[in-house]
Enzyme design. Structure first.
Site, mmCIF file in Angstrom:
data_model
loop_
_atom_site.group_PDB
_atom_site.id
_atom_site.type_symbol
_atom_site.label_atom_id
_atom_site.label_comp_id
_atom_site.label_asym_id
_atom_site.label_seq_id
_atom_site.Cartn_x
_atom_site.Cartn_y
_atom_site.Cartn_z
ATOM 1 N N GLU A 17 72.941 37.160 86.343
ATOM 2 C CA GLU A 17 71.594 37.206 86.908
ATOM 3 C C GLU A 17 70.774 36.022 86.404
ATOM 4 O O GLU A 17 70.015 35.408 87.148
ATOM 5 C CB GLU A 17 70.952 38.515 86.455
ATOM 6 C CG GLU A 17 69.952 39.091 87.424
ATOM 7 C CD GLU A 17 69.438 40.414 86.915
ATOM 8 O OE1 GLU A 17 70.261 41.344 86.738
ATOM 9 O OE2 GLU A 17 68.228 40.527 86.670
ATOM 10 N N SER A 67 63.342 45.778 80.636
ATOM 11 C CA SER A 67 62.234 46.144 79.741
ATOM 12 C C SER A 67 60.882 45.981 80.435
ATOM 13 O O SER A 67 59.895 46.539 79.998
ATOM 14 C CB SER A 67 62.259 45.267 78.493
ATOM 15 O OG SER A 67 62.111 43.904 78.853
ATOM 16 N N ASP A 96 65.143 42.715 90.976
ATOM 17 C CA ASP A 96 65.600 41.943 89.809
ATOM 18 C C ASP A 96 64.998 40.549 89.782
ATOM 19 O O ASP A 96 64.646 40.038 88.732
ATOM 20 C CB ASP A 96 67.135 41.791 89.849
ATOM 21 C CG ASP A 96 67.840 43.109 89.617
ATOM 22 O OD1 ASP A 96 67.352 43.892 88.793
ATOM 23 O OD2 ASP A 96 68.873 43.360 90.268
ATOM 24 N N GLU A 104 67.960 41.959 94.717
ATOM 25 C CA GLU A 104 68.576 42.916 93.797
ATOM 26 C C GLU A 104 69.960 42.360 93.513
ATOM 27 O O GLU A 104 70.769 42.213 94.444
ATOM 28 C CB GLU A 104 68.650 44.283 94.510
ATOM 29 C CG GLU A 104 68.841 45.465 93.611
ATOM 30 C CD GLU A 104 67.704 45.680 92.626
ATOM 31 O OE1 GLU A 104 66.534 45.598 93.033
ATOM 32 O OE2 GLU A 104 68.012 45.922 91.445
#
Lengths: 124, 124
Positions: free
Chosen positions: A10, A30, A39, A52
């Site tokens: 990622e 977090s 994401d 994502e």
């Protein structure tokens, strides 16, 4: 695929998009605060993409809740994609609409038919 | 103002924007990956906002580097703002252009003249 490995992929994708001239933000776990968030968010030339990212060895399914989250972003003006990092291959980007039509199921045949590579982002 | 307190205010702002119908992402410090990223990204009706949120007791200055980061986002289609949480008052939102014209300096007089409240986001 470990969480750590997924994170690494990622991170790499984020930087690849930045190299292509995108303004990019990665939302780490977090940072999730009970609000629907993809994401990766990438912006270029007035176009906003929400991604994502999934690093998976085998076929997988995106849950309805997550599809709905992406839909909400899309209905506010973003283009939503699922990015699949297939082992020993590059990323395949799948349009949210196609994934929804396929009931959230993502497998190799589907990705080969509907997916496209990261070069897509060169023309934004 | 402690880091913890600043974090709490930022968290609240994120949720306030979500309540106003925005899709919102908060980029925590841990998510910074050497790429220019604002504290908050909010999307609604095709309009994207990038916000640098500061909780400060007194006047402060935004560094040139950070102003340039926000400018980059803006030149890709976002509207960039500095949000100042003034102690015992609400947020004041300041347009990036105004802050740049003021050489990054933000004080109470400037905020009173140029700033506007969170109600601004009701009409997006």
């Amino acid at each position: 695929m470990s969480y750590r490995k997924g994170y690494l992929y990622e991170w790499k994708l984020t930087h690849e998009l930045a190299k292509k001239g995108f303004m990019v933000v990665r939302t780490p776990r977090s940072g999730r605060i009970g609000l629907p968030s993809p994401d990766i968010i990438a912006l270029k030339n007035g176009k906003i993409f929400v991604i994502e990212a999934k690093a998976r060895e085998e076929a997988f399914k995106i849950e309805e809740e997550q599809l709905n989250e992406l839909k909400q972003w899309q209905s506010n003006g973003a283009s939503a994609y699922i990015a699949w990092k297939i082992s020993r291959e590059g990323w395949k980007f799948l349009k949210l609409e196609d994934v929804i039509k396929n009931n959230g199921n993502i497998g190799k045949k589907f990705a080969a038919e509907k997916g496209f590579g990261i070069e897509f982002f060169d023309d934004i």
